[in-house]
Design a protein around this motif. Structure first.
Motif, PDB file in Angstrom:
ATOM      1  N   HIS A 128       0.816  -1.212   0.000  1.00 54.42           N
ATOM      2  CA  HIS A 128       0.000   0.000   0.000  1.00 54.42           C
ATOM      3  C   HIS A 128       0.857   1.274   0.000  1.00 54.42           C
ATOM      4  CE1 HIS A 128       0.977  -0.499   4.224  1.00 54.42           C
ATOM      5  NE2 HIS A 128       0.562   0.740   4.457  1.00 54.42           N
ATOM      6  N   LEU A 129       2.153   1.123   0.145  1.00 52.77           N
ATOM      7  CA  LEU A 129       3.066   2.263   0.111  1.00 52.77           C
ATOM      8  C   LEU A 129       3.836   2.267  -1.198  1.00 52.77           C
ATOM      9  CD1 LEU A 129       4.588   1.956   3.708  1.00 52.77           C
ATOM     10  CD2 LEU A 129       2.805   3.541   2.966  1.00 52.77           C
ATOM     11  N   SER A 130       3.912   3.443  -1.825  1.00 53.35           N
ATOM     12  CA  SER A 130       4.698   3.544  -3.052  1.00 53.35           C
ATOM     13  C   SER A 130       6.178   3.524  -2.682  1.00 53.35           C
ATOM     14  CB  SER A 130       4.360   4.843  -3.795  1.00 53.35           C
ATOM     15  OG  SER A 130       4.857   5.965  -3.080  1.00 53.35           O
ATOM     16  N   GLU A 131       7.017   3.282  -3.671  1.00 53.32           N
ATOM     17  CA  GLU A 131       8.469   3.290  -3.432  1.00 53.32           C
ATOM     18  C   GLU A 131       8.914   4.656  -2.907  1.00 53.32           C
ATOM     19  OE1 GLU A 131      10.799   0.869  -3.538  1.00 53.32           O
ATOM     20  OE2 GLU A 131       9.135  -0.509  -3.832  1.00 53.32           O
ATOM     21  N   GLN A 132       8.316   5.710  -3.442  1.00 49.70           N
ATOM     22  CA  GLN A 132       8.665   7.062  -3.020  1.00 49.70           C
ATOM     23  C   GLN A 132       8.242   7.288  -1.563  1.00 49.70           C
ATOM     24  OE1 GLN A 132       6.843  10.139  -5.370  1.00 49.70           O
ATOM     25  NE2 GLN A 132       8.022  11.767  -4.402  1.00 49.70           N
ATOM     26  N   GLN A 133       7.046   6.850  -1.195  1.00 39.66           N
ATOM     27  CA  GLN A 133       6.580   7.003   0.191  1.00 39.66           C
ATOM     28  C   GLN A 133       7.480   6.224   1.140  1.00 39.66           C
ATOM     29  OE1 GLN A 133       2.551   5.590  -0.418  1.00 39.66           O
ATOM     30  NE2 GLN A 133       1.717   7.679  -0.257  1.00 39.66           N
ATOM     31  N   LEU A 134       7.782   4.983   0.789  1.00 42.25           N
ATOM     32  CA  LEU A 134       8.624   4.145   1.633  1.00 42.25           C
ATOM     33  C   LEU A 134      10.031   4.738   1.777  1.00 42.25           C
ATOM     34  CD1 LEU A 134       8.775   1.578   3.307  1.00 42.25           C
ATOM     35  CD2 LEU A 134       9.433   0.347   1.237  1.00 42.25           C
ATOM     36  N   ALA A 135      10.580   5.236   0.680  1.00 40.70           N
ATOM     37  CA  ALA A 135      11.909   5.853   0.726  1.00 40.70           C
ATOM     38  C   ALA A 135      11.904   7.085   1.627  1.00 40.70           C
ATOM     39  CB  ALA A 135      12.372   6.219  -0.680  1.00 40.70           C
ATOM     40  N   PRO A 184      -2.293   3.411   7.272  1.00 39.60           N
ATOM     41  CA  PRO A 184      -2.316   4.470   6.254  1.00 39.60           C
ATOM     42  C   PRO A 184      -1.026   5.302   6.246  1.00 39.60           C
ATOM     43  CG  PRO A 184      -4.376   4.444   7.491  1.00 39.60           C
ATOM     44  CD  PRO A 184      -3.438   3.497   8.186  1.00 39.60           C
ATOM     45  N   PHE A 185      -0.648   5.718   5.046  1.00 40.75           N
ATOM     46  CA  PHE A 185       0.578   6.496   4.879  1.00 40.75           C
ATOM     47  C   PHE A 185       0.569   7.738   5.765  1.00 40.75           C
ATOM     48  CE2 PHE A 185       2.705  10.077   2.720  1.00 40.75           C
ATOM     49  CZ  PHE A 185       4.014   9.649   2.858  1.00 40.75           C
ATOM     50  N   ARG A 186      -0.544   8.428   5.844  1.00 41.53           N
ATOM     51  CA  ARG A 186      -0.607   9.665   6.646  1.00 41.53           C
ATOM     52  C   ARG A 186      -0.251   9.388   8.108  1.00 41.53           C
ATOM     53  NH1 ARG A 186       0.648  14.504   7.305  1.00 41.53           N
ATOM     54  NH2 ARG A 186      -0.825  15.821   8.371  1.00 41.53           N
ATOM     55  N   ARG A 187      -0.705   8.271   8.642  1.00 46.00           N
ATOM     56  CA  ARG A 187      -0.371   7.911  10.031  1.00 46.00           C
ATOM     57  C   ARG A 187       1.125   7.616  10.157  1.00 46.00           C
ATOM     58  NH1 ARG A 187      -2.116   6.556  15.004  1.00 46.00           N
ATOM     59  NH2 ARG A 187      -1.477   4.595  15.972  1.00 46.00           N
ATOM     60  N   LEU A 188       1.664   6.892   9.197  1.00 46.48           N
ATOM     61  CA  LEU A 188       3.095   6.587   9.209  1.00 46.48           C
ATOM     62  C   LEU A 188       3.929   7.856   9.037  1.00 46.48           C
ATOM     63  CD1 LEU A 188       2.998   3.377   7.012  1.00 46.48           C
ATOM     64  CD2 LEU A 188       3.584   3.482   9.444  1.00 46.48           C
ATOM     65  N   GLU A 189       3.431   8.771   8.242  1.00 50.14           N
ATOM     66  CA  GLU A 189       4.141  10.019   8.025  1.00 50.14           C
ATOM     67  C   GLU A 189       4.208  10.839   9.324  1.00 50.14           C
ATOM     68  OE1 GLU A 189       4.145  13.195   4.433  1.00 50.14           O
ATOM     69  OE2 GLU A 189       2.191  12.801   5.331  1.00 50.14           O
ATOM     70  N   LEU A 190       3.118  10.820  10.080  1.00 50.25           N
ATOM     71  CA  LEU A 190       3.077  11.545  11.349  1.00 50.25           C
ATOM     72  C   LEU A 190       3.877  10.843  12.437  1.00 50.25           C
ATOM     73  CD1 LEU A 190      -0.669  12.592  11.379  1.00 50.25           C
ATOM     74  CD2 LEU A 190       1.315  14.078  11.028  1.00 50.25           C
TER      75      LEU A 190
END
Length: 132
Positions: A3-10, A95-101
């Motif tokens: 569910h995470l793009s390579e860019q998000q994961l990087a 969700p990416f937003r939670r991981l980002e925070l």
């Protein structure tokens, strides 16, 4: 992690690695402050008490930083193992937003709330006093 793009994961990996480096540096410099021995011949009782209070605060912050470093390293380990971003309780994608925070999070919001309601998981730093 699908569910995470390579860019998000990087980006998340970089964020974790940056925090890891900052924490490691802060721990290394704080360790010497905590390890310093009191010199009983230096200053009066109030000076020694103030010095000890500063050392106590530094020790609390060092303990918190070490715990946070362990969380960051565990998250980086999950990235390396391909398990990052998957809830440890429900196996659902976080969700990416939670991981980002909060890049070290291990649970979805729903799983975190359920665990807290059961008394199973809470903020790992909630009980740590921080002196000012």
């Amino acid at each position: 992690m699908d569910h995470l793009s390579e860019q998000q994961l990087a980006g998340l990996r970089t964020k974790l690695e940056t925090e890891q480096a900052e924490l490691s540096e802060r721990i290394a410099s704080s360790t010497s402050v905590v390890a310093d021995n009191l010199d009983p011949g230096r200053g009066d009782v109030e000076d020694q008490a103030a010095e000890e209070a500063g050392r106590f605060q530094a020790k609390q912050l060092l303990t918190r930083d070490r715990a946070r470093l362990a969380e960051v390293e565990a998250a980086l380990s999950r990235v390396a193992e391909g398990e990052y971003g998957i809830c440890e309780e429900s196996d659902e994608p976080i969700p990416f937003r939670r991981l980002e925070l909060e890049p070290t999070t291990r649970y979805t919001v729903a799983a975190q709330e359920a665990l807290e309601a059961e008394g199973g998981v809470a903020d790992p730093h909630a009980d740590e006093p921080i002196g000012y």
